[in-house]
Motif scaffolding. Structure first.
Motif, PDB file in Angstrom:
ATOM      1  N   TYR A  45     -28.280 -46.299 -44.601  1.00  0.00           N
ATOM      2  CA  TYR A  45     -29.301 -47.327 -44.690  1.00  0.00           C
ATOM      3  C   TYR A  45     -29.696 -47.887 -43.331  1.00  0.00           C
ATOM      4  N   SER A  46     -28.905 -47.632 -42.292  1.00  0.00           N
ATOM      5  CA  SER A  46     -29.320 -48.040 -40.952  1.00  0.00           C
ATOM      6  C   SER A  46     -30.507 -47.211 -40.468  1.00  0.00           C
ATOM      7  N   MET A  47     -30.729 -46.061 -41.123  1.00  0.00           N
ATOM      8  CA  MET A  47     -31.894 -45.229 -40.821  1.00  0.00           C
ATOM      9  C   MET A  47     -33.022 -45.628 -41.761  1.00  0.00           C
ATOM     10  N   ASP A  48     -34.119 -46.148 -41.207  1.00  0.00           N
ATOM     11  CA  ASP A  48     -35.238 -46.474 -42.077  1.00  0.00           C
ATOM     12  C   ASP A  48     -36.012 -45.195 -42.411  1.00  0.00           C
ATOM     13  N   HIS A 121     -34.021 -39.777 -49.240  1.00  0.00           N
ATOM     14  CA  HIS A 121     -33.237 -40.821 -49.880  1.00  0.00           C
ATOM     15  C   HIS A 121     -32.277 -41.411 -48.862  1.00  0.00           C
ATOM     16  N   ARG A 122     -31.789 -42.622 -49.128  1.00  0.00           N
ATOM     17  CA  ARG A 122     -30.891 -43.333 -48.227  1.00  0.00           C
ATOM     18  C   ARG A 122     -29.644 -43.750 -48.997  1.00  0.00           C
ATOM     19  N   VAL A 123     -28.512 -43.783 -48.282  1.00  0.00           N
ATOM     20  CA  VAL A 123     -27.225 -44.053 -48.917  1.00  0.00           C
ATOM     21  C   VAL A 123     -26.441 -45.025 -48.029  1.00  0.00           C
ATOM     22  N   TYR A 124     -25.546 -45.799 -48.648  1.00  0.00           N
ATOM     23  CA  TYR A 124     -24.783 -46.802 -47.919  1.00  0.00           C
ATOM     24  C   TYR A 124     -23.664 -46.192 -47.064  1.00  0.00           C
ATOM     25  N   ARG A 125     -23.301 -46.929 -46.030  1.00  0.00           N
ATOM     26  CA  ARG A 125     -22.185 -46.683 -45.127  1.00  0.00           C
ATOM     27  C   ARG A 125     -22.422 -45.488 -44.201  1.00  0.00           C
ATOM     28  N   VAL A 150     -21.289 -24.005 -34.695  1.00  0.00           N
ATOM     29  CA  VAL A 150     -21.651 -25.305 -34.116  1.00  0.00           C
ATOM     30  C   VAL A 150     -22.101 -26.254 -35.218  1.00  0.00           C
ATOM     31  N   ILE A 151     -21.626 -27.510 -35.130  1.00  0.00           N
ATOM     32  CA  ILE A 151     -22.159 -28.601 -35.945  1.00  0.00           C
ATOM     33  C   ILE A 151     -22.980 -29.487 -35.028  1.00  0.00           C
ATOM     34  N   ASP A 152     -24.219 -29.684 -35.384  1.00  0.00           N
ATOM     35  CA  ASP A 152     -25.145 -30.509 -34.618  1.00  0.00           C
ATOM     36  C   ASP A 152     -25.329 -31.808 -35.404  1.00  0.00           C
ATOM     37  N   VAL A 153     -24.636 -32.891 -34.998  1.00  0.00           N
ATOM     38  CA  VAL A 153     -24.645 -34.125 -35.777  1.00  0.00           C
ATOM     39  C   VAL A 153     -25.522 -35.170 -35.102  1.00  0.00           C
ATOM     40  N   SER A 154     -26.426 -35.764 -35.887  1.00  0.00           N
ATOM     41  CA  SER A 154     -27.294 -36.817 -35.372  1.00  0.00           C
ATOM     42  C   SER A 154     -27.130 -38.065 -36.221  1.00  0.00           C
ATOM     43  N   GLY A 155     -27.267 -39.233 -35.576  1.00  0.00           N
ATOM     44  CA  GLY A 155     -27.145 -40.484 -36.308  1.00  0.00           C
ATOM     45  C   GLY A 155     -27.378 -41.683 -35.409  1.00  0.00           C
ATOM     46  N   ASP A 156     -27.473 -42.864 -36.027  1.00  0.00           N
ATOM     47  CA  ASP A 156     -27.755 -44.064 -35.241  1.00  0.00           C
ATOM     48  C   ASP A 156     -26.664 -45.130 -35.366  1.00  0.00           C
ATOM     49  N   GLY A 157     -25.471 -44.718 -35.820  1.00  0.00           N
ATOM     50  CA  GLY A 157     -24.393 -45.694 -35.957  1.00  0.00           C
ATOM     51  C   GLY A 157     -23.037 -45.067 -35.748  1.00  0.00           C
ATOM     52  N   VAL A 194     -23.418 -55.005 -37.450  1.00  0.00           N
ATOM     53  CA  VAL A 194     -22.676 -53.740 -37.519  1.00  0.00           C
ATOM     54  C   VAL A 194     -23.272 -52.671 -36.603  1.00  0.00           C
ATOM     55  N   ASP A 195     -24.120 -53.050 -35.665  1.00  0.00           N
ATOM     56  CA  ASP A 195     -24.646 -52.122 -34.679  1.00  0.00           C
ATOM     57  C   ASP A 195     -23.758 -52.147 -33.443  1.00  0.00           C
TER      58      ASP A 195
END
Length: 273
Positions: A45-48, A121-125, A150-157, A194-195
């Motif tokens: 949910y931190s990703m709009d 869709h968006r999910v918690y945590r 290779v795992i290419d992981v992207s995220g904002d938290g 929580v940022d």
């Protein structure tokens, strides 16, 4: 403290067993490729919704770009195997686009279309650790055999649920998998409780690992597509990048510059007040 140590030890033992079993199962691939790649994308949910669409469009543009297709042609096989995974909380992972070959413009376009057409869709945590373990399992018995995984992981938290991120990262790297990172630091300096600050440093010290692992931080939305393209070209080409502004490699520090459990602490502090 004793309970925490026992829990941590249990995770280490469990992850070691998983790694051992997976190492045997992963040998079953028969179709040769130059790279087996999981794109693991944050949908917490931190990703709009704008950021989610930006991620998908960025990956779609990257795999169809002339630079990516040129890098593809330089490999001995001229093809890679790719899966697109979305993740959020500890038990919230989903394969959005199952394993498929990309070997030229047509298959690249088909993969891009499959990514962009899937429902948002968006999910918690946020459980980076669970995302890494889930993504690592996708290599087992996928039918492909490449010299690199290779795992290419992207995220904002930062990780705030599931096993400790550095424990999961080390277990995944122990299975011969490289983890690269694309931290979205567009909200750097956010006042949200929580940022975490310095997300790029957190990814560099706590998330990525394996031979040639690297991070490309994204500070502005306009940079996203370019960053993904740069990252995928480097991964497909098997190039270990030199340290340059905007492109960082693992730190040589003996220990992380930030706490790898900062997310869990911030979550507890936030919800206990």
């Amino acid at each position: 403290m004793g309970t925490r140590r026992l829990w941590h030890g249990a995770w280490l033992a469990g992850l070691a067993l998983v790694a051992s079993d997976a190492a045997t199962a992963g040998e079953a691939g028969t179709t040769p490729v130059d790279l087996e790649l999981v794109l693991a994308v944050d949908i917490s949910y931190s990703m709009d919704t704008e950021e989610q669409a930006l991620q998908r469009n960025g990956y779609a543009a990257a795999v169809t770009s002339p630079e990516f297709l040129q890098a593809l042609r330089l490999g001995p096989q001229g093809r890679i195997a790719v899966a697109y995974v979305e993740w959020a909380g500890e038990n919230e992972q989903q394969v959005v686009v199952a394993w498929r070959i990309i070997d030229g413009p047509q298959t690249a376009q088909a993969f891009a279309a499959a990514v962009t057409s899937a429902p948002l869709h968006r999910v918690y945590r946020t459980s980076i650790s669970s995302a890494l373990l889930y993504s690592a399992d996708q290599f087992d018995l996928n039918g492909f055999k490449g010299p690199r995984r290779v795992i290419d992981v992207s995220g904002d938290g930062v990780n705030n649920q599931g096993p400790p991120v550095e424990v999961a990262r080390d277990a995944v790297v122990g299975r011969g998998i490289t983890v690269n990172g694309l931290p979205l630091v567009m909200k750097r300096g956010s006042a949200a409780a929580v940022d975490a600050p310095e997300l790029d440093i957190y990814y560099e010290d706590c998330v990525i690992g394996g031979p040639g692992a690297f991070v490309i931080p994204v500070e502005h939305m306009s940079e996203f597509a370019r960053a993904i393209k740069t990252k995928l070209v480097l991964e497909v080409a098997g190039v270990v990048p030199e340290p340059t502004p905007g492109l960082v490699v693992p730190a040589a520090a003996a220990r992380p510059r930030v706490s790898c459990t900062i997310g869990e602490k911030m979550w507890l502090d936030h919800w206990s007040n």
